[in-house]
Design a protein around this motif. Structure first.
Motif, PDB file in Angstrom:
ATOM      1  N   HIS A   5       8.353  54.540  14.502  1.00 49.10           N
ATOM      2  CA  HIS A   5       8.804  53.614  15.537  1.00 49.10           C
ATOM      3  C   HIS A   5       9.877  52.671  15.021  1.00 49.10           C
ATOM      4  O   HIS A   5       9.852  52.243  13.872  1.00 49.10           O
ATOM      5  N   ASN A   6      10.799  52.357  15.931  1.00 50.83           N
ATOM      6  CA  ASN A   6      11.781  51.306  15.689  1.00 50.83           C
ATOM      7  C   ASN A   6      11.645  50.333  16.856  1.00 50.83           C
ATOM      8  O   ASN A   6      11.989  50.675  17.994  1.00 50.83           O
ATOM      9  N   PRO A   7      11.116  49.131  16.629  1.00 51.42           N
ATOM     10  CA  PRO A   7      10.887  48.195  17.721  1.00 51.42           C
ATOM     11  C   PRO A   7      12.164  47.727  18.408  1.00 51.42           C
ATOM     12  O   PRO A   7      12.098  47.155  19.499  1.00 51.42           O
ATOM     13  N   LYS A   8      13.323  47.998  17.829  1.00 51.84           N
ATOM     14  CA  LYS A   8      14.592  47.618  18.460  1.00 51.84           C
ATOM     15  C   LYS A   8      15.149  48.735  19.354  1.00 51.84           C
ATOM     16  O   LYS A   8      16.186  48.566  19.984  1.00 51.84           O
ATOM     17  N   CYS A   9      14.455  49.865  19.393  1.00 55.99           N
ATOM     18  CA  CYS A   9      14.879  51.027  20.187  1.00 55.99           C
ATOM     19  C   CYS A   9      14.096  51.060  21.485  1.00 55.99           C
ATOM     20  O   CYS A   9      12.861  51.112  21.467  1.00 55.99           O
ATOM     21  N   SER A  10      14.788  51.049  22.616  1.00 55.47           N
ATOM     22  CA  SER A  10      14.087  51.029  23.902  1.00 55.47           C
ATOM     23  C   SER A  10      13.274  52.301  24.119  1.00 55.47           C
ATOM     24  O   SER A  10      12.162  52.239  24.663  1.00 55.47           O
ATOM     25  N   THR A  11      13.768  53.450  23.695  1.00 51.84           N
ATOM     26  CA  THR A  11      13.019  54.693  23.863  1.00 51.84           C
ATOM     27  C   THR A  11      11.742  54.658  23.027  1.00 51.84           C
ATOM     28  O   THR A  11      10.679  55.092  23.481  1.00 51.84           O
ATOM     29  N   SER A  12      11.835  54.140  21.830  1.00 54.27           N
ATOM     30  CA  SER A  12      10.670  54.034  20.967  1.00 54.27           C
ATOM     31  C   SER A  12       9.638  53.077  21.575  1.00 54.27           C
ATOM     32  O   SER A  12       8.434  53.360  21.570  1.00 54.27           O
ATOM     33  N   CYS A  13      10.100  51.988  22.134  1.00 56.39           N
ATOM     34  CA  CYS A  13       9.190  51.033  22.780  1.00 56.39           C
ATOM     35  C   CYS A  13       8.537  51.647  24.018  1.00 56.39           C
ATOM     36  O   CYS A  13       7.354  51.419  24.283  1.00 56.39           O
TER      37      CYS A  13
ATOM     38  N   ASN B  52      15.838  60.084  13.412  1.00 57.87           N
ATOM     39  CA  ASN B  52      15.761  59.913  14.856  1.00 57.87           C
ATOM     40  C   ASN B  52      14.382  59.382  15.234  1.00 57.87           C
ATOM     41  O   ASN B  52      13.421  59.558  14.497  1.00 57.87           O
ATOM     42  N   ARG B  53      14.293  58.766  16.392  1.00 55.21           N
ATOM     43  CA  ARG B  53      13.041  58.186  16.834  1.00 55.21           C
ATOM     44  C   ARG B  53      12.973  58.202  18.341  1.00 55.21           C
ATOM     45  O   ARG B  53      14.018  58.351  18.993  1.00 55.21           O
ATOM     46  N   PRO B  54      11.785  58.060  18.849  1.00 55.68           N
ATOM     47  CA  PRO B  54      10.481  57.973  18.217  1.00 55.68           C
ATOM     48  C   PRO B  54       9.962  59.363  17.858  1.00 55.68           C
ATOM     49  O   PRO B  54      10.300  60.346  18.510  1.00 55.68           O
ATOM     50  N   ILE B  55       9.155  59.419  16.828  1.00 59.14           N
ATOM     51  CA  ILE B  55       8.502  60.668  16.438  1.00 59.14           C
ATOM     52  C   ILE B  55       6.997  60.431  16.535  1.00 59.14           C
ATOM     53  O   ILE B  55       6.476  59.480  15.947  1.00 59.14           O
TER      54      ILE B  55
ATOM     55  N   LEU C  88       9.679  64.833  18.666  1.00 57.75           N
ATOM     56  CA  LEU C  88      10.664  63.776  18.798  1.00 57.75           C
ATOM     57  C   LEU C  88      10.674  63.384  20.272  1.00 57.75           C
ATOM     58  O   LEU C  88      10.743  64.261  21.141  1.00 57.75           O
ATOM     59  N   GLY C  89      10.572  62.117  20.565  1.00 56.39           N
ATOM     60  CA  GLY C  89      10.512  61.640  21.942  1.00 56.39           C
ATOM     61  C   GLY C  89      11.862  61.549  22.619  1.00 56.39           C
ATOM     62  O   GLY C  89      12.212  60.523  23.169  1.00 56.39           O
TER      63      GLY C  89
END
Length: 121
Positions: A8-16, A97-100, A109-110
């Motif tokens: 996760h990357n909390p700054k990535c909207s897709t990951s959130c 790449n993220r989210p995974i 990969l999401g």
């Protein structure tokens, strides 16, 4: 092993959105903020092995091609080996790449986000 892990990357909207989707389904994953705690070479290789798609494309699928570092490091070269691609991600985690999502059913990969649903228990 019944662990569900979200890279996760909390700054990535897709990951959130992926995290919110999991929580809406009552799933609280182990969250790995991979920019703070990058996966090891073995972990990255295991994630790639658990993904779907042609084996020769799984490591490449983990690369974030929109990062300037992708082109700057010449990672668009199709002749690069999996080992070279893993080395690049280990040296520059922002290239992952993220989210995974990793579950006992595999890794996805999401992108698009709905792909993570394929590996939910």
């Amino acid at each position: 092993m019944n662990t569900i892990t979200l890279y996760h990357n909390p700054k990535c909207s897709t990951s959130c959105k992926a995290l919110a989707l999991l929580r809406e389904r009552g799933i609280e994953p182990v969250i790995v903020e991979y920019l703070k705690t990058p996966p090891s070479r073995a972990e990255l290789a295991a994630i790639a092995a658990a993904m779907d798609g042609p084996p020769e494309m799984r490591v490449r699928a983990l690369l974030r091609t929109k990062q300037p570092e992708y082109l700057a490091q010449g990672l668009d070269n199709p002749a690069l080996s999996e080992a070279q691609l893993l080395d690049a991600m280990l040296a520059t985690p922002v290239l992952i790449n993220r989210p995974i999502l990793v579950t006992p059913k595999g890794a996805r990969l999401g992108r698009p986000l709905e792909r993570i649903l394929e590996v939910l228990p």
